[in-house]
Motif scaffolding. Structure first.
Motif, short mmCIF file in Angstrom:
data_model
loop_
_atom_site.label_atom_id
_atom_site.label_comp_id
_atom_site.label_asym_id
_atom_site.label_seq_id
_atom_site.Cartn_x
_atom_site.Cartn_y
_atom_site.Cartn_z
N THR A 279 -16.70 -26.54 63.15
CA THR A 279 -17.44 -26.70 61.88
C THR A 279 -17.58 -25.33 61.23
OG1 THR A 279 -19.54 -26.43 63.00
CG2 THR A 279 -18.66 -28.68 62.85
N CYS B 259 -24.81 -30.16 61.12
CA CYS B 259 -24.25 -29.80 62.42
C CYS B 259 -25.10 -30.45 63.50
CB CYS B 259 -24.23 -28.29 62.59
SG CYS B 259 -23.67 -27.78 64.24
N LEU C 289 -12.50 -30.25 58.59
CA LEU C 289 -12.45 -29.77 59.99
C LEU C 289 -11.08 -29.21 60.31
CD1 LEU C 289 -14.32 -32.75 61.70
CD2 LEU C 289 -15.25 -30.51 61.12
#
Length: 540
Positions: A28, A51, A64
């Protein structure tokens, strides 16, 4: 290529969502790593994109990116974990031929590569197209020994003609005309044979163990017999020694008493003689002076006054006879003989009781009986008949001698049987070897195969020495026969008197022995009683 540090734990390569080793790890924008599938599914279920670790919120769904470095490390860690989880090779297991260092257990063997693989090293055969065509089988040890040296093919058939393992190509060339079967089929046949062999071997082992136990039991019995024989011998000999000692003491005492009586008689006579000598000496002293006088008057007057001479014995009829010892020693020996006979009778009784333990149940065989003999239905009695029966010609049958044998024979060990001979005036009884000539008349001797006790008007004899008549303590009613085949011994006993009659020793037995009976001829009313095989009675 990067390598995973073997000291790292599974936590260093685990996704914080599924808690498993990363699968296609992605990062991330905040720098945290997750499995692509895990984080995508997580965001699909959330209103806001944040997150899962630090909760940082993203205004838009992040793009991603694959973390290639972490992906490689995770793959290597996963491989190392799988290797560690695989078992090492154990006893009687096939090892992996590719593993270096610690060898792992093989899970398959390749018949094309001639190599056995563990689960890890088998992976190319499960993935690469060319290798997928290889023939994989259950793990086999020493694959090179399982291949045909000539055709380099697996030995999977068995040639029954040459009893050898062959490959498929062998059946088309050298073994073309030979019957062949799959190894498994022949294995099952040979396994059944092996089971039979194993059973036979186990039976042989048990038989030999039984033989060992029998030998040990024989030694044990022999020791018991030896101890008993020594004890009996000590008892008999001790009794004899006591008797000998008593006889010697009695003999010494009797001789001494007779000698003492003679000495006392002689002493009395000597005293009496000495007294007469003294009296006569005194008279001589009186007579001697008178014999020298010349005076007639004085002589006559003195002679008249002489004392009357003392009376004396006529010693010519008196004598001292030495004592007679004739018969003393003989009477002592008679006493010793009586004691010996008594001990021998006890010994014979004990001996008979011991041999009676080897009693065997025997019955007469009509196929061997002389045509003039009549047997009882139970095969225990036989006597001579008046007429000769017409019987089929049997090679076992006696045609000259009036004999019959038993059905049972003996080729080893010891055996004992008893036969009643009461009221008979003639008979033969004993054992005979199998090969005796049954078609001619012969003399019953060991050379001709007979060990026999005989009885007739002349008395009792053993057939090997007819000049020696055996003693009979009373009318013989029952005879016991004992044979020790291995020792070469045949003994006969008077069962009722419980005494030993005769023993033939040093006999040579090389073939089966049969108890043999001869009731002899029926003689105008005499000797009509049968010979009867009787059961042993040990209650005496």
């Amino acid at each position: 290529m990067a390598s995973a540090n073997t000291s790292w734990s599974e936590e260093n390569f685990s996704c914080s969502i599924c808690l498993d080793v990363f699968s296609s790890p992605v990062s991330t924008p905040c720098g945290h790593n997750f499995c692509r599938t895990c984080v995508t599914k997580y965001w699909d279920e959330q209103v806001k994109y944040k997150c899962p670790v630090c909760n940082k919120i993203f205004n838009i769904r992040p793009d991603l990116q694959v973390n290639t470095f972490l992906s490689e490390l995770a793959a290597q860690f996963r491989l190392s974990v799988r290797v560690k989880e695989q078992p090492c090779v154990g006893p009687a297991e096939v090892p992996c031929d590719v593993c270096t260092g610690t060898q792992l257990k093989a899970v398959k063997s390749c018949l094309e590569c001639f190599i056995s693989f563990c689960q890890t090293h088998l992976e190319p055969h499960q993935r690469v197209a060319v290798l997928k065509k290889h023939r994989l089988v259950e793990p086999m040890d020493r694959l090179e020994d399982r291949m045909c040296k000539k055709h380099n093919r697996l030995l999977e058939l068995f040639c029954q003609t040459e009893q050898a393992c062959v490959c498929q190509f062998c059946t088309e060339t050298d073994h073309k005309s030979h019957p062949v079967v799959p190894l498994k089929e022949e294995y099952e046949v040979k396994t059944a044979q092996l089971g039979k062999i194993e059973a036979e071997v186990q039976q042989m082992i048990q038989e030999r163990q039984k033989n060992i136990q029998e030998i040990k039991d024989t030694v044990k019995r022999s020791k018991a017999d030896a101890d008993r024989e020594i004890a009996d011998g000590v008892q008999v000999l001790t009794a004899l020694m006591r008797c000998i000692e008593k006889c010697q003491n009695d003999l010494n005492q009797m001789v001494k008493e007779r000698l003492k009586s003679t000495e006392k008689q002689a002493e009395g006579l000597i005293k009496e003689l000495e007294q007469e000598i003294e009296d006569l000496t005194n008279r001589s002293s009186e007579v001697k002076p008178l014999s020298h006088t010349k005076d007639h008057l004085h002589f006559l007057q003195a002679f008249r006054s002489l004392k009357t001479p003392p009376p004396t014995r006529a010693w010519t009829t008196v004598e001292v006879r030495p004592p007679s010892y004739v018969g003393i020693l003989r009477r002592s020996l008679d006493q010793l003989e009586e004691t010996l006979n008594m001990e021998m009778k006890k010994l014979h009784g004990a001996e008979l009781k011991r041999v009676q333990q080897y009693e065997v149940d025997v019955t007469l065989d009509p196929d061997t009986a002389h045509p003039q003999l009549i047997l009882s239905e139970d095969g225990k009695q036989v006597h001579h008949g008046d007429e000769e029966k017409e019987l089929p010609d049997n090679p076992k049958r006696f045609t000259k001698c009036i004999y019959v044998l038993t059905r049972q024979s003996f080729s080893s060990g010891r055996f004992y049987f008893e036969v009643q001979v009461k009221d008979k005036t003639e008979w033969y009884l004993g054992v005979a070897r199998e090969s005796i000539d049954r078609k001619v008349g012969i003399i019953e001797t060991p050379e001709n195969g007979y060990w026999t006790l005989c009885y007739d008007e002349g008395g009792l004899v053993y057939n090997d020495n007819r000049d020696v008549r055996l003693p009979l303590s009373a009318e013989l009613q029952k005879v016991g026969v004992f044979v020790d085949y291995d020792e070469g011994l045949v003994s006969f006993y008077d069962v009722e008197a419980r005494v030993h009659i005769y023993s033939a020793t040093g006999c040579s037995f090389t073939e089966p022995l049969y108890p043999s009976l001869c009731p002899c001829l029926y003689q105008e009313g005499t000797n009509s009683a049968p010979l009867i095989i009787s059961p042993v009675n040990q209650t005496h």
